[in-house]
Motif scaffolding. Structure first.
Motif, short mmCIF file in Angstrom:
data_model
loop_
_atom_site.label_atom_id
_atom_site.label_comp_id
_atom_site.label_asym_id
_atom_site.label_seq_id
_atom_site.Cartn_x
_atom_site.Cartn_y
_atom_site.Cartn_z
N THR A 86 -17.16 39.01 -8.07
CA THR A 86 -17.53 39.25 -9.46
C THR A 86 -16.36 39.84 -10.24
O THR A 86 -15.45 40.45 -9.66
N THR A 134 -19.94 36.01 -12.22
CA THR A 134 -20.17 35.87 -10.78
C THR A 134 -19.53 34.56 -10.33
O THR A 134 -19.87 33.48 -10.83
N THR A 136 -20.74 40.45 -16.82
CA THR A 136 -20.17 40.24 -15.49
C THR A 136 -20.15 38.76 -15.18
O THR A 136 -21.15 38.06 -15.38
#
Length: 177
Positions: free
Chosen positions: A156, A6, A4
């Motif tokens: 995100t 951010t 992921t």
């Protein structure tokens, strides 16, 4: 590899560049190269840089380049060079790997195994060469490339990075990764 991203606080735009994994080069006589494992994706797959295909063994074709989509810029990876038919007493190079937008393709040389593509380049591996009787291996195709500017990015994003294909296993002269 799945992960992921951010977005930093206060960020007003991000420019995402993605390159797919290259395919492996085919061996001189025994095994074809493997395809890149999967596309490199961003934003849940809405942006995708496709994987290159592996080269075919024994005077076979070069692997196709990966196809890209979802970017402002989408470039298909270049195809690897095909292998050659040697006859009985030839000394020929294997095919050269497809070069990605970052360069670094593996090379097929006379009478030796195909070289690996540069690490993290997305280029294809070189095909195994031949000395004497036999046929050379085709080279792997390069991964596709895509790029997109995202204004007002989300907090995100998910992304995955594909793995390059392995070269054909050595029975005589292996293909490059």
């Amino acid at each position: 590899v799945a992960a992921t991203y951010t977005t930093p606080t206060g960020c007003i735009a991000i420019n995402v560049r993605a390159i797919g994994p290259g395919g492996g080069g085919g061996a001189q006589a025994t095994k074809s190269g493997a395809n890149g494992s999967a596309a490199t994706t961003f934003s849940g797959g809405t942006m995708s840089a496709g994987a290159g295909a592996g080269g075919v063994t024994a005077s076979g074709g070069g692997g196709a380049g990966g196809v890209s989509s979802g970017g402002d810029i989408n470039i298909t990876g270049s195809q690897g060079s095909g292998g050659y038919i040697s006859g009985t007493n030839g000394s020929l190079p294997g095919g050269n790997g497809g070069a990605s937008i970052l360069g670094g393709a593996g090379v097929g040389s006379q009478g030796i195994a195909g070289s690996n593509a540069a690490t993290n380049s997305g280029s294809g591996g070189g095909g195994g060469g031949v000395t004497g009787a036999g046929n050379t291996g085709g080279a792997g195709g390069a991964g596709g490339y895509c790029e997109r500017l995202i204004a007002s990015p989300a907090a995100t994003y998910t992304y995955t990075i594909g793995t390059g294909g392995a070269g054909g296993a050595a029975g005589t002269l292996a293909g490059g990764n």
